[in-house]
Motif scaffolding. Structure first.
Motif, PDB file in Angstrom:
ATOM      1  N   UNK A 282       2.598 -42.323  43.883  1.00  0.00           N
ATOM      2  CA  UNK A 282       1.153 -42.132  43.782  1.00  0.00           C
ATOM      3  C   UNK A 282       0.545 -41.772  45.145  1.00  0.00           C
ATOM      4  N   UNK A 283       1.097 -42.372  46.197  1.00  0.00           N
ATOM      5  CA  UNK A 283       0.603 -42.071  47.561  1.00  0.00           C
ATOM      6  C   UNK A 283       0.816 -40.591  47.889  1.00  0.00           C
ATOM      7  N   UNK A 284       1.970 -40.071  47.534  1.00  0.00           N
ATOM      8  CA  UNK A 284       2.284 -38.672  47.861  1.00  0.00           C
ATOM      9  C   UNK A 284       1.472 -37.683  47.040  1.00  0.00           C
ATOM     10  N   UNK A 285       0.964 -38.139  45.885  1.00  0.00           N
ATOM     11  CA  UNK A 285       0.233 -37.237  44.999  1.00  0.00           C
ATOM     12  C   UNK A 285      -1.277 -37.295  45.187  1.00  0.00           C
ATOM     13  N   UNK A 286      -1.746 -38.144  46.083  1.00  0.00           N
ATOM     14  CA  UNK A 286      -3.192 -38.329  46.254  1.00  0.00           C
ATOM     15  C   UNK A 286      -3.611 -38.122  47.708  1.00  0.00           C
ATOM     16  N   UNK A 287      -4.897 -37.867  47.874  1.00  0.00           N
ATOM     17  CA  UNK A 287      -5.483 -37.691  49.213  1.00  0.00           C
ATOM     18  C   UNK A 287      -6.459 -38.810  49.541  1.00  0.00           C
ATOM     19  N   UNK A 288      -7.143 -39.314  48.524  1.00  0.00           N
ATOM     20  CA  UNK A 288      -8.170 -40.339  48.732  1.00  0.00           C
ATOM     21  C   UNK A 288      -7.626 -41.677  48.211  1.00  0.00           C
ATOM     22  N   UNK A 289      -7.501 -42.645  49.131  1.00  0.00           N
ATOM     23  CA  UNK A 289      -6.830 -43.901  48.795  1.00  0.00           C
ATOM     24  C   UNK A 289      -7.695 -45.083  49.219  1.00  0.00           C
ATOM     25  N   UNK A 290      -7.722 -46.114  48.343  1.00  0.00           N
ATOM     26  CA  UNK A 290      -8.581 -47.276  48.569  1.00  0.00           C
ATOM     27  C   UNK A 290      -7.844 -48.541  48.132  1.00  0.00           C
ATOM     28  N   UNK A 291      -8.149 -49.630  48.803  1.00  0.00           N
ATOM     29  CA  UNK A 291      -7.679 -50.940  48.361  1.00  0.00           C
ATOM     30  C   UNK A 291      -8.900 -51.841  48.264  1.00  0.00           C
ATOM     31  N   UNK A 292      -9.117 -52.395  47.068  1.00  0.00           N
ATOM     32  CA  UNK A 292     -10.220 -53.322  46.863  1.00  0.00           C
ATOM     33  C   UNK A 292      -9.657 -54.746  46.842  1.00  0.00           C
ATOM     34  N   UNK A 293     -10.180 -55.589  47.734  1.00  0.00           N
ATOM     35  CA  UNK A 293      -9.719 -56.970  47.839  1.00  0.00           C
ATOM     36  C   UNK A 293     -10.845 -57.933  47.495  1.00  0.00           C
ATOM     37  N   UNK A 294     -10.512 -59.204  47.380  1.00  0.00           N
ATOM     38  CA  UNK A 294     -11.440 -60.225  46.890  1.00  0.00           C
ATOM     39  C   UNK A 294     -11.325 -61.467  47.763  1.00  0.00           C
ATOM     40  N   UNK A 295     -11.495 -62.630  47.221  1.00  0.00           N
ATOM     41  CA  UNK A 295     -11.168 -63.901  47.861  1.00  0.00           C
ATOM     42  C   UNK A 295     -12.204 -64.386  48.873  1.00  0.00           C
ATOM     43  N   UNK A 296     -12.737 -63.499  49.718  1.00  0.00           N
ATOM     44  CA  UNK A 296     -13.629 -63.953  50.806  1.00  0.00           C
ATOM     45  C   UNK A 296     -15.097 -64.004  50.391  1.00  0.00           C
TER      46      UNK A 296
END
Length: 353
Positions: A282-296
């Motif tokens: 998926x990383x190689x096939x995309x240009x725009x990448x995001x990680x949504x985190x929580x907990x804090x």
């Protein structure tokens, strides 16, 4: 001196068994007679001390049922009956394809159903009723705010401390005591119904992908809840699920790679390389990448090489521990994000309480 064990005949053994059964029956009948006279459920009495003018007798009740076991039995029966009564058949909803369409990421983070906050101490009230109201209001508010966009897919993020405790002892998975509202089994059923209501609302807008993130407050019960939700919607062709216990999940939407994780595990600076390693295709096939985190429970956002890591606000209230440590000033909110097929995240939608 040699040791020996006396042996009994089969007839003698049967007599002993009969004697034990008669003794147990006498004890049970005696306990039942006493508790009935006091208008008490005899299964809730572990033992009693009977005293009169001629004797003082301590008796263990053979019919005693531990509270935790009774709660688990009642909960199991209620959950099974609930699923039996309503096993819905969902007609497949046909969608009209639109090239100018978007992905909506909906992420009610850290709801903590079962958390108890007192306005007397922290300045605000939060309980199960408030939790459900805020999530429903937040989801509907975000849908209203994006109603002018053509949404062809919704990524709904579940888990992330949907439940406040993980056992009948009112602690998190690791054993940290919590201030709680309601019984653990009631909270589970409240969370189940909340997810059902939200997902039934969302599939009326667009096809949904449900992603589950395991978390530190409810590592086991949160996983069980996700499995129940997936089973509930097994006949719905407009919703897909990723409910594995994996701590990091990835979802591809055209030129977007969207990763999610609770945020209590791997360090933030390690998440980009972990995503590149664990979701290399998926990383190689995309240009725009995001990680949504929580907990804090508050907003942080940082751009790394090739990816952005952002934490989300929570709708849950400020309890005693957070107030004591001065963590009560972050806005309470449900957040969502609009992703364009070609250009990535184009909007952040926030419903603040």
């Amino acid at each position: 001196m040699s040791k020996f064990r006396p042996r009994v005949t089969e007839e003698e053994w049967q007599i002993l068994q009969l004697f034990r059964a008669e003794k147990a029956a006498k004890v049970f009948n005696g306990v039942k007679e006493i508790t009935d006279g006091l208008d008490i459920d005899n299964t809730t009495v572990k033992h009693l001390w009977v005293k009169n003018k001629t004797a003082s007798l301590f008796v263990k009740n053979p019919n005693f049922i531990a509270e935790n076991h009774a709660q688990q039995t009642d909960f199991k029966a209620e959950l099974i009956e609930d699923l039996k009564q309503y096993s819905p058949k969902f007609p497949k909803l046909e969608r009209i394809e639109n090239k100018d369409s978007y992905l909506l990421v909906l992420d009610p983070a850290d709801i903590h159903i079962g958390k108890l906050c007192s306005a007397f101490e922290s300045g605000e009230t939060y309980n199960n009723q408030v939790a459900v109201q805020r999530v429903l209001e937040g989801v509907k508010g975000i849908l209203q705010k994006v109603s002018s966009f053509n949404i062809d897919k919704i990524l709904f993020i579940g888990g992330n401390d949907i439940l406040h405790i993980d056992n009948p002892n009112r602690t998190t998975t690791s054993g940290t005591s919590q201030d709680t509202d309601g019984m653990w089994f009631d909270n589970f059923l409240i969370a189940k119904q909340l997810y059902v209501d939200v997902l039934e609302l969302l599939i009326g807008v667009a096809d949904v992908h449900f992603t589950f993130n395991p978390s530190n407050h409810d590592y086991t019960n949160g996983f069980f809840l996700a499995q129940v939700i997936e089973t509930y919607f097994k006949n719905c062709e407009n919703i897909t699920f990723d409910c594995s216990i994996a701590h990091r999940k990835g979802f591809q939407y055209y030129n977007n790679l969207i990763g999610t994780t609770h945020g209590d595990g791997a360090k933030q600076q390690d998440l980009p390389l972990l995503m590149a390693q664990e979701f290399s295709k998926e990383w190689s096939e995309t240009k725009h990448r995001y990680i949504y985190t929580h907990h804090v429970h508050h907003k942080t956002s940082k751009d790394y090489i090739g990816i952005t890591v952002e934490s989300l606000r929570s709708p849950s209230g400020t309890d005693s521990w957070h107030h004591r440590n001065g963590y009560q000033h972050a806005p309470k909110a449900v957040e969502g994000f609009l992703h364009c097929k070609d250009n990535g995240q184009i909007a952040r939608i926030t419903h603040i309480f």
